[in-house]
Design a protein around this motif. Sequence first.
Motif, mmCIF file in Angstrom:
data_model
loop_
_atom_site.group_PDB
_atom_site.id
_atom_site.type_symbol
_atom_site.label_atom_id
_atom_site.label_comp_id
_atom_site.label_asym_id
_atom_site.label_seq_id
_atom_site.Cartn_x
_atom_site.Cartn_y
_atom_site.Cartn_z
ATOM 1 N N UNK A 93 0.794 -1.274 -0.011
ATOM 2 C CA UNK A 93 -0.026 0.013 0.045
ATOM 3 C C UNK A 93 0.994 1.275 -0.224
ATOM 4 N N UNK A 94 1.838 1.300 0.884
ATOM 5 C CA UNK A 94 2.855 2.602 0.930
ATOM 6 C C UNK A 94 3.339 2.808 -0.617
ATOM 7 N N UNK A 95 3.691 1.701 -1.379
ATOM 8 C CA UNK A 95 4.216 1.942 -2.556
ATOM 9 C C UNK A 95 3.285 2.405 -3.662
ATOM 10 N N UNK A 96 1.979 1.847 -3.433
ATOM 11 C CA UNK A 96 0.845 2.459 -4.075
ATOM 12 C C UNK A 96 0.619 3.730 -3.910
ATOM 13 N N UNK A 97 0.540 4.249 -2.523
ATOM 14 C CA UNK A 97 0.453 5.479 -2.325
ATOM 15 C C UNK A 97 1.526 6.666 -2.752
ATOM 16 N N UNK A 102 5.728 -1.383 -7.333
ATOM 17 C CA UNK A 102 5.676 -2.661 -6.663
ATOM 18 C C UNK A 102 4.650 -2.747 -5.726
ATOM 19 N N UNK A 103 3.289 -3.208 -6.272
ATOM 20 C CA UNK A 103 2.380 -3.751 -5.536
ATOM 21 C C UNK A 103 1.314 -4.705 -5.979
ATOM 22 N N UNK A 124 1.205 -3.399 -12.444
ATOM 23 C CA UNK A 124 2.247 -2.495 -13.133
ATOM 24 C C UNK A 124 3.414 -2.988 -13.690
ATOM 25 N N UNK A 125 3.708 -4.418 -13.527
ATOM 26 C CA UNK A 125 4.504 -5.317 -14.138
ATOM 27 C C UNK A 125 3.816 -5.841 -15.301
ATOM 28 N N UNK A 188 11.655 -4.632 -1.627
ATOM 29 C CA UNK A 188 10.783 -4.337 -2.658
ATOM 30 C C UNK A 188 9.697 -3.692 -2.047
ATOM 31 N N UNK A 189 8.990 -4.027 -0.751
ATOM 32 C CA UNK A 189 7.805 -3.509 -0.068
ATOM 33 C C UNK A 189 6.562 -4.066 -0.515
#
Length: 266
Positions: A93-97, A102-103, A124-125, A188-189
Amino acid sequence: MTDPLHRELLELALEAARRAGALLRDGRPADLAVAATKSSAVDVVTEMDIAAEKLITGYLGEYRPEDGFLGEEGSSSEGTSGVRWVIDPLDGTVNYLYGLPTWAVSIAAEVDGERVAGVVAAPMRGETYHAVLGGGAFEGGRPLRCRPPAPLAESLVGTGFAYVHSVRAHQAEVAQRLIPRFRDIRRGGSAAIDLCDVAAGRLDGYYERGLNPWDLAAGDLIAREAGALTGGRPGRTPSRELTVAASPELFGPLQSLLEEHGAWHD
């Protein structure tokens, strides 16, 4: 032959993950904000986490109304069919925010407590990983295999850190001691993607403390079906205490090293 029920559950999970991934990718508002926090002020939930979980449970419930659910954002029911869905609607979620790619959407199906199907969609990949118990692991139609043997000193290892300050301070100390023993460490997160990267041979191994069932359910099955070994502390299964995944030759040395350095406690 794959059990017909397992195949049915996989197909439902694939479609639910596809729909949720499209919602998250295409519906992300420009002014996305934090809707709530979890373990700390920096461990966040967005409105999109909640919307994605509602989409997934609604879709699965339409086809299998007697099944149970365990979801990160609060979906919880026992069900009467013996099937339970374990859902992380937005892992990372933090990556997405922050707009980082990487989510993932992670969906696993259990039958009578045994994990039998798993899907991790990383929009996103442009990749969707999946596995059925005993049927191998795949990204799209491509079979997955973990990396060939490599010594510890030549291994690339993934990990993650908690959002509680005191916990991640200890995790950082452990990582500091471990880095000289590996080729390098990656953070990666998204635990679900890290486990799939082990399956795909992009990481030699992965470890993390503090994972919940929804963080690891699908990715753990995918890694195992790709030939990796998974576990927790020696003799234990993956859990909140510790999750480890690695190629068979690396798993034992990595697990022993983590035990020696106390990666399983705060």
